[in-house]
Design a protein around this motif. Sequence first.
Motif, PDB file in Angstrom:
ATOM      1  N   GLY A 101     -30.410  42.628  69.233  1.00  0.00           N
ATOM      2  CA  GLY A 101     -30.100  43.792  70.184  1.00  0.00           C
ATOM      3  C   GLY A 101     -29.711  43.118  71.356  1.00  0.00           C
ATOM      4  N   VAL A 102     -29.512  44.041  72.315  1.00  0.00           N
ATOM      5  CA  VAL A 102     -29.024  43.638  73.818  1.00  0.00           C
ATOM      6  C   VAL A 102     -29.908  44.353  74.853  1.00  0.00           C
ATOM      7  N   ASN A 103     -30.396  43.747  75.941  1.00  0.00           N
ATOM      8  CA  ASN A 103     -31.194  44.344  76.796  1.00  0.00           C
ATOM      9  C   ASN A 103     -30.451  44.274  78.009  1.00  0.00           C
ATOM     10  N   MET A 104     -30.221  45.244  79.007  1.00  0.00           N
ATOM     11  CA  MET A 104     -29.845  45.432  80.243  1.00  0.00           C
ATOM     12  C   MET A 104     -30.493  45.848  81.231  1.00  0.00           C
ATOM     13  N   GLU A 105     -31.692  46.193  81.071  1.00  0.00           N
ATOM     14  CA  GLU A 105     -32.584  47.194  82.054  1.00  0.00           C
ATOM     15  C   GLU A 105     -32.988  46.228  83.251  1.00  0.00           C
ATOM     16  N   SER A 106     -33.041  45.051  83.082  1.00  0.00           N
ATOM     17  CA  SER A 106     -33.716  44.076  84.285  1.00  0.00           C
ATOM     18  C   SER A 106     -32.252  43.842  85.373  1.00  0.00           C
ATOM     19  N   GLY A 107     -31.203  44.296  84.868  1.00  0.00           N
ATOM     20  CA  GLY A 107     -30.197  44.062  85.816  1.00  0.00           C
ATOM     21  C   GLY A 107     -29.345  42.719  85.324  1.00  0.00           C
ATOM     22  N   SER A 108     -29.622  41.862  84.266  1.00  0.00           N
ATOM     23  CA  SER A 108     -29.084  40.986  83.824  1.00  0.00           C
ATOM     24  C   SER A 108     -29.017  40.961  82.433  1.00  0.00           C
ATOM     25  N   THR A 109     -28.075  40.664  81.831  1.00  0.00           N
ATOM     26  CA  THR A 109     -27.737  40.935  80.211  1.00  0.00           C
ATOM     27  C   THR A 109     -28.655  39.952  79.645  1.00  0.00           C
ATOM     28  N   MET A 110     -29.203  40.437  78.546  1.00  0.00           N
ATOM     29  CA  MET A 110     -30.073  39.439  77.790  1.00  0.00           C
ATOM     30  C   MET A 110     -29.928  39.665  76.190  1.00  0.00           C
ATOM     31  N   LEU A 111     -29.667  38.710  75.347  1.00  0.00           N
ATOM     32  CA  LEU A 111     -29.517  39.147  73.845  1.00  0.00           C
ATOM     33  C   LEU A 111     -30.983  39.222  73.391  1.00  0.00           C
ATOM     34  N   ASP A 112     -31.077  40.015  72.571  1.00  0.00           N
ATOM     35  CA  ASP A 112     -32.379  39.982  71.860  1.00  0.00           C
ATOM     36  C   ASP A 112     -32.340  39.363  70.601  1.00  0.00           C
ATOM     37  N   ALA A 113     -33.506  38.484  70.083  1.00  0.00           N
ATOM     38  CA  ALA A 113     -33.829  38.144  68.951  1.00  0.00           C
ATOM     39  C   ALA A 113     -35.054  38.308  68.376  1.00  0.00           C
ATOM     40  N   ASN A 114     -35.324  39.288  68.203  1.00  0.00           N
ATOM     41  CA  ASN A 114     -36.963  39.679  67.320  1.00  0.00           C
ATOM     42  C   ASN A 114     -37.710  39.299  68.522  1.00  0.00           C
ATOM     43  N   GLY A 115     -37.557  39.715  69.879  1.00  0.00           N
ATOM     44  CA  GLY A 115     -38.270  39.641  71.026  1.00  0.00           C
ATOM     45  C   GLY A 115     -38.121  38.446  71.913  1.00  0.00           C
ATOM     46  N   VAL A 116     -37.265  37.768  71.597  1.00  0.00           N
ATOM     47  CA  VAL A 116     -36.945  36.412  72.169  1.00  0.00           C
ATOM     48  C   VAL A 116     -35.743  36.724  73.314  1.00  0.00           C
ATOM     49  N   ALA A 117     -35.699  36.615  74.628  1.00  0.00           N
ATOM     50  CA  ALA A 117     -34.577  37.066  75.335  1.00  0.00           C
ATOM     51  C   ALA A 117     -33.723  35.950  75.637  1.00  0.00           C
ATOM     52  N   ILE A 118     -32.596  35.963  75.551  1.00  0.00           N
ATOM     53  CA  ILE A 118     -31.472  34.910  75.370  1.00  0.00           C
ATOM     54  C   ILE A 118     -30.467  35.120  76.559  1.00  0.00           C
ATOM     55  N   PRO A 119     -30.413  34.377  77.603  1.00  0.00           N
ATOM     56  CA  PRO A 119     -29.633  34.604  78.732  1.00  0.00           C
ATOM     57  C   PRO A 119     -27.959  34.523  78.123  1.00  0.00           C
ATOM     58  N   LEU A 120     -27.051  35.058  78.459  1.00  0.00           N
ATOM     59  CA  LEU A 120     -25.694  34.761  77.848  1.00  0.00           C
ATOM     60  C   LEU A 120     -25.197  33.418  78.341  1.00  0.00           C
ATOM     61  N   ASP A 121     -25.710  32.799  79.412  1.00  0.00           N
ATOM     62  CA  ASP A 121     -25.143  31.370  79.906  1.00  0.00           C
ATOM     63  C   ASP A 121     -25.839  30.465  79.398  1.00  0.00           C
ATOM     64  N   LYS A 122     -26.945  30.738  78.558  1.00  0.00           N
ATOM     65  CA  LYS A 122     -27.600  29.702  77.448  1.00  0.00           C
ATOM     66  C   LYS A 122     -27.020  29.513  76.260  1.00  0.00           C
ATOM     67  N   VAL A 123     -26.110  30.716  75.731  1.00  0.00           N
ATOM     68  CA  VAL A 123     -25.367  30.591  74.515  1.00  0.00           C
ATOM     69  C   VAL A 123     -24.346  29.480  74.271  1.00  0.00           C
ATOM     70  N   LEU A 124     -24.582  28.698  73.573  1.00  0.00           N
ATOM     71  CA  LEU A 124     -23.694  27.384  73.270  1.00  0.00           C
ATOM     72  C   LEU A 124     -22.528  27.894  72.221  1.00  0.00           C
ATOM     73  N   THR A 125     -23.066  28.526  71.071  1.00  0.00           N
ATOM     74  CA  THR A 125     -22.020  28.804  69.894  1.00  0.00           C
ATOM     75  C   THR A 125     -22.580  30.252  69.531  1.00  0.00           C
ATOM     76  N   VAL A 126     -21.440  30.978  69.089  1.00  0.00           N
ATOM     77  CA  VAL A 126     -21.604  32.208  68.323  1.00  0.00           C
ATOM     78  C   VAL A 126     -21.065  32.220  66.703  1.00  0.00           C
ATOM     79  N   ASN A 127     -21.522  32.328  65.707  1.00  0.00           N
ATOM     80  CA  ASN A 127     -21.304  32.411  64.506  1.00  0.00           C
ATOM     81  C   ASN A 127     -20.753  33.874  64.148  1.00  0.00           C
ATOM     82  N   GLU A 128     -20.151  33.737  62.737  1.00  0.00           N
ATOM     83  CA  GLU A 128     -19.925  35.064  62.337  1.00  0.00           C
ATOM     84  C   GLU A 128     -21.018  36.042  62.033  1.00  0.00           C
ATOM     85  N   LYS A 129     -20.626  37.230  61.798  1.00  0.00           N
ATOM     86  CA  LYS A 129     -21.782  38.256  61.587  1.00  0.00           C
ATOM     87  C   LYS A 129     -22.412  37.683  60.311  1.00  0.00           C
ATOM     88  N   ILE A 130     -23.903  38.062  60.164  1.00  0.00           N
ATOM     89  CA  ILE A 130     -24.702  37.648  59.263  1.00  0.00           C
ATOM     90  C   ILE A 130     -24.473  38.426  58.079  1.00  0.00           C
TER      91      ILE A 130
END
Length: 220
Positions: free
Chosen positions: A188-217
């Motif tokens: 999922g994606v969370n944008m409620e706090s004013g900053s965009t966070m990717l969601d992975a089962n409750g883990v919030a991942i800032p976009l600027d911490k993402v190093l690689t993006v792989n193909e869809k599962i």
Amino acid sequence: MIDAVTSANTSKADTAGSTLAGDLDSFLLLLTTQLQHQDPLSPLEPTEFTGQLVQFASVEQSIATNKHMEDLLSVQNASLASSVVGFIGTSVEAEINNLPVQNGTAEFTYTLSDNAKNVVIAIMDDKGNIKHTKAGELAAGEHNYTWDGKDANGVQVTDGAYIVSVTPIGFTDEPVAVKTIIKANITGVNMESGSTMLDANGVAIPLDKVLTVNEKISSP
């Protein structure tokens, strides 16, 4: 979520504009009344009224500018929301210590800057309770680690957010630099706090911490 924020901002601009319009109408009514009843032999000094009219015009222009900025922000947020939704269903690698357990397992890599005489891997829940510990690889470089999601008693933990800690000690008892990169499937994606966070089962991942993006599962 973005629509709610944008609507709130727009409402503030509209409210300010309505208030200003009401104040200006009241001022003009007062000015007209005073002009109608002024003493012809001692007319009112127009300088003060002119100054107030200029102030009203300046405030009105500022509100209009804010309204335009809010409209631009709304368009920008809508565009951002549309782009980040594409992350859902992908697998990413991110340089954070928050570790998602998904489908009963968790995976991460850690990189040691130098050889170590001791490396301790610990995984904790969000309350700090240790669920898993193990000695890690000692050689400098990158190491992969997969946790089967079982605690010290062999009980399977629930999927969700955990914290991973990798602590290496060098041969001179000095700390060795370590970089931890978690692997996560984006749910999922969370944008409620004013900053965009990717969601992975409750883990919030800032976009600027993402190093690689792989193909869809792929679905099993």
